[in-house]
Write an enzyme that holds these catalytic residues in place. Sequence first.
Site, PDB file in Angstrom:
ATOM      1  N   LYS A   1       0.833  -1.202   0.000  1.00  0.00           N
ATOM      2  CA  LYS A   1       0.000   0.000   0.000  1.00  0.00           C
ATOM      3  C   LYS A   1       0.870   1.256   0.000  1.00  0.00           C
ATOM      4  CE  LYS A   1      -2.023   2.204   3.361  1.00  0.00           C
ATOM      5  NZ  LYS A   1      -2.711   2.500   4.602  1.00  0.00           N
TER       6      LYS A   1
ATOM      7  N   ASP B   1      -6.738   1.125   0.997  1.00  0.00           N
ATOM      8  CA  ASP B   1      -6.749   1.177   2.460  1.00  0.00           C
ATOM      9  C   ASP B   1      -8.139   0.753   2.947  1.00  0.00           C
ATOM     10  OD1 ASP B   1      -8.390   3.304   1.868  1.00  0.00           O
ATOM     11  OD2 ASP B   1      -7.408   4.709   3.228  1.00  0.00           O
TER      12      ASP B   1
END
Length: 210
Positions: free
Chosen positions: A120, A138
Amino acid sequence: MNKEKRYEILSRLREQNPHPETELEYSSPFELLVAVTLSAQATDVGVNKATRKLFPVANTPQAILDLGLEGLRDYIKTIGLFNSKANNVYKMCEILVNKHNSEVPENREALEALPGVGRKTANVVLNCAFGWPTIAVDTHIFRVSNRTKFAMGKDVVAVEQKLEKVVPKEFKVDVHHWLILHGRYVCTARKPKCGSCIIEDLCEFKEKTE
């Protein structure tokens, strides 16, 4: 959800916010990398509060090494998990100085090899600092994608893969910002604000609120 509906959703989000940006404050790829690393399980507001004091004093890998680990800890102690984050950022700076000439590498593999940097974080850095069409998933994006039925998946990797597949090229650079902001301010976790949502008529969530 069909592709026409997805296209309309993205068009409306783009119209509302043509040039979306991360809410983390930064002025270089290195500052962004540090801010994103610190933001795990923390709010952007909390991270910005700490980096507003840290970056004027130390905003290069060498400057953070010069601060020392204890010095770095002092600047970020208001952020959750600050001890492990300080260790990661410090070790990251050592690697950047020794292996990458103090530059943030524009390379997924090299980024993910840095302490505290997962997929991420690498996606955010590649997208925001270098303009890559990567999609960082997320909790907000995971929720919005599943709740609206825009791109469903059982975990963040599955949602990322689905988004990669269904988001047209013209939207790819900005889509993760739109979805994060939508999840943060409109399609919130406990009670989505469906009544003031610009994509309510396109969303396939069954339990809409007033």
